[in-house]
Structures are given as C-alpha cells and as structure tokens.
Enzyme design. Sequence first.
Site, PDB file in Angstrom:
ATOM      1  N   CYS A 126      -9.285  -9.128  71.581  1.00 34.64           N
ATOM      2  CA  CYS A 126      -8.930  -9.743  72.858  1.00 34.64           C
ATOM      3  C   CYS A 126     -10.161 -10.051  73.711  1.00 34.64           C
ATOM      4  CB  CYS A 126      -7.900  -8.878  73.577  1.00 34.64           C
ATOM      5  SG  CYS A 126      -6.931  -9.854  74.724  1.00 34.64           S
TER       6      CYS A 126
ATOM      7  N   GLU B  24      -4.545  -2.077  68.405  1.00 34.37           N
ATOM      8  CA  GLU B  24      -4.593  -0.645  68.738  1.00 34.37           C
ATOM      9  C   GLU B  24      -3.423  -0.225  69.624  1.00 34.37           C
ATOM     10  OE1 GLU B  24      -6.196  -2.985  70.182  1.00 34.37           O
ATOM     11  OE2 GLU B  24      -6.341  -2.535  72.325  1.00 34.37           O
TER      12      GLU B  24
ATOM     13  N   HIS C 295      -4.120  -7.139  70.391  1.00 30.27           N
ATOM     14  CA  HIS C 295      -4.446  -5.709  70.449  1.00 30.27           C
ATOM     15  C   HIS C 295      -3.770  -4.974  69.295  1.00 30.27           C
ATOM     16  CE1 HIS C 295      -6.133  -5.539  74.593  1.00 30.27           C
ATOM     17  NE2 HIS C 295      -5.435  -6.652  74.703  1.00 30.27           N
TER      18      HIS C 295
ATOM     19  N   ILE D  52      -1.942  -9.707  75.248  1.00 31.81           N
ATOM     20  CA  ILE D  52      -1.948  -9.459  76.697  1.00 31.81           C
ATOM     21  C   ILE D  52      -2.970 -10.400  77.331  1.00 31.81           C
ATOM     22  CG2 ILE D  52      -2.255  -7.737  78.526  1.00 31.81           C
ATOM     23  CD1 ILE D  52      -1.856  -5.562  76.306  1.00 31.81           C
ATOM     24  N   ARG D  53      -2.482 -11.378  78.082  1.00 31.93           N
ATOM     25  CA  ARG D  53      -3.367 -12.413  78.649  1.00 31.93           C
ATOM     26  C   ARG D  53      -4.435 -12.827  77.619  1.00 31.93           C
ATOM     27  NH1 ARG D  53      -2.445  -8.786  82.265  1.00 31.93           N
ATOM     28  NH2 ARG D  53      -4.451  -7.753  82.118  1.00 31.93           N
TER      29      ARG D  53
HETATM   30  N1  GLN Z   1      -7.827 -12.431  79.604  1.00 36.07           N
HETATM   31  C1  GLN Z   1      -8.780 -11.394  79.358  1.00 36.07           C
HETATM   32  C2  GLN Z   1     -10.203 -11.937  79.386  1.00 36.07           C
HETATM   33  O1  GLN Z   1     -10.463 -13.085  79.485  1.00 36.07           O
HETATM   34  C3  GLN Z   1      -8.542 -10.693  78.033  1.00 36.07           C
HETATM   35  C4  GLN Z   1      -7.301  -9.870  78.114  1.00 36.07           C
HETATM   36  C5  GLN Z   1      -7.273  -8.692  77.197  1.00 36.07           C
HETATM   37  O2  GLN Z   1      -8.283  -8.238  76.678  1.00 36.07           O
HETATM   38  N2  GLN Z   1      -6.096  -8.137  77.049  1.00 36.07           N
HETATM   39  O3  GLN Z   1     -11.081 -11.167  79.288  1.00 36.07           O
END
Ligand code: GLN
Length: 217
Positions: A97, A199, A197, A154-155
């Site tokens: 991520c 994990e 993720h 997640i985002r």
């Molecule tokens: N949107 C986050 C970023 O740009 C990453 C999100 C995450 O690691 N869950 O860093």
Amino acid sequence: MWPTSRHHIVWRNGAGEVAPIIGVVALQGGFAEHIEVLESLGATTRRVRREADLDGLDGIVLPGGESTVIDKLMRSFGLADPLREAVSDGLPVLATCAGLVVVAKELEDAAKDQQTLGLLDVTVRRNAFGSQLDSFEGQLDIDGVGEKIPATFIRAPIVTRTGPEVKIISRLPDEAGEASGAIVGVRQGTITALSFHPEETSDDRVHSRWLDELSAV
Ligand code: GLN
C-alpha cells in the site's frame, strides 16, 4: 529456531540454519501487523527507523500507512538515502500500500513536496478508488503466491504504468471475473510491491512465500 514446522523453510547463511532478520520500517502506519505475521512464521524482526537499523538485514518490509508522512519521516530520520542504497544493492523488499507509493519511481498525484525512493519503475496513482470506495476486501490471484488470497484495500493506490523490467503479478478482477482490471501487484528484481494489505487478513501466504524466496537466495 528456523525453520518452523509449519513451513519447512530452511535458511542457510553458511553458519547453519538461522532465522532471517527482517526489518520493518516502523515510522508510521501498519508495521505492527507485519511484525506479528513475520514472527509467527519464524522470522526475527527489527523495527527500522534509522540507518543503523539496516545493518545485517535479510529483507525489509515497507508497510502501509500514509505515504506523505512516511516520506517526511524517512527523510528527517536520515533513513531515505541509506534505504535506497541498500535496496539498490539487492536488499529484498516487500512493500504494501503506502509502501508501494514510497518505492515507486513516479506518482501521478504526488502531494506537495512528496518524494519517493524511485526504485520501482512504475507510475502509481494514490487513493485510486476515491472516497466513494475508500476501503474494500476481495480475493486475488497473485503469481508465485497463490489463488484467492484475501486482500484488504484501504485508500489504496494502483499501478498505472509498468517499466520493461517490471512483472505484473496481480490485477483486480474485471466485471466478468477475469483478472484484467487494475494492476495491484508487481515485481522488479528483489522488490515485490502490492496495493493492498495482506497483513490485515488471517492468510499468511504472501509473507510465507516471500520468506521462502529469501531463503532460496
Ligand atoms: N493512500 C495512502 C497513501 O497514499 C495509502 C493508504 C494505505 O497505506 N492504506 O499513502
């Protein structure tokens, strides 16, 4: 003692069988979860915050979190340059991520003053699923790891360009269920980077295969 009975991993460093020492960059974000999975698989872990923490590592994890914050902290702790050098010298990386954002060569939408390590020849779009679809879970096939791996987004970022040395190892399924959607997993040399993720789930195949590969080096 390495190997664990569960995974039959044999790690040899010339001095017998020992657990690999895996660094986890622990400046911000989800480092504790990676440490937990790695330890459960028999690895020895070390929180990495400063240059000296890189000494003698067999691999390093760049966890998720907020890439702009991780970038600032890596630079102010003096970690960014030595980390870049260690990875260029062959230190294996598992980036998840925000970690994918941190290793990328190019960002479509970098925040003001945001820098990256520039090690992975891809272009990344941060927060690619927008606020409508902030977080979701799914199952993915990942080349070299397995099928139907649970993945938490997640985002999450996606990869929008891959350089010639980069192998795509995972894509989101398209509407017909074929894996032809957005690129969410890539490899280049000793760098493995994922948008999601692994994990955050109870399936430890991503970490376990990664450790297997380190032991085969
Ligand atoms: N949107 C986050 C970023 O740009 C990453 C999100 C995450 O690691 N869950 O860093």
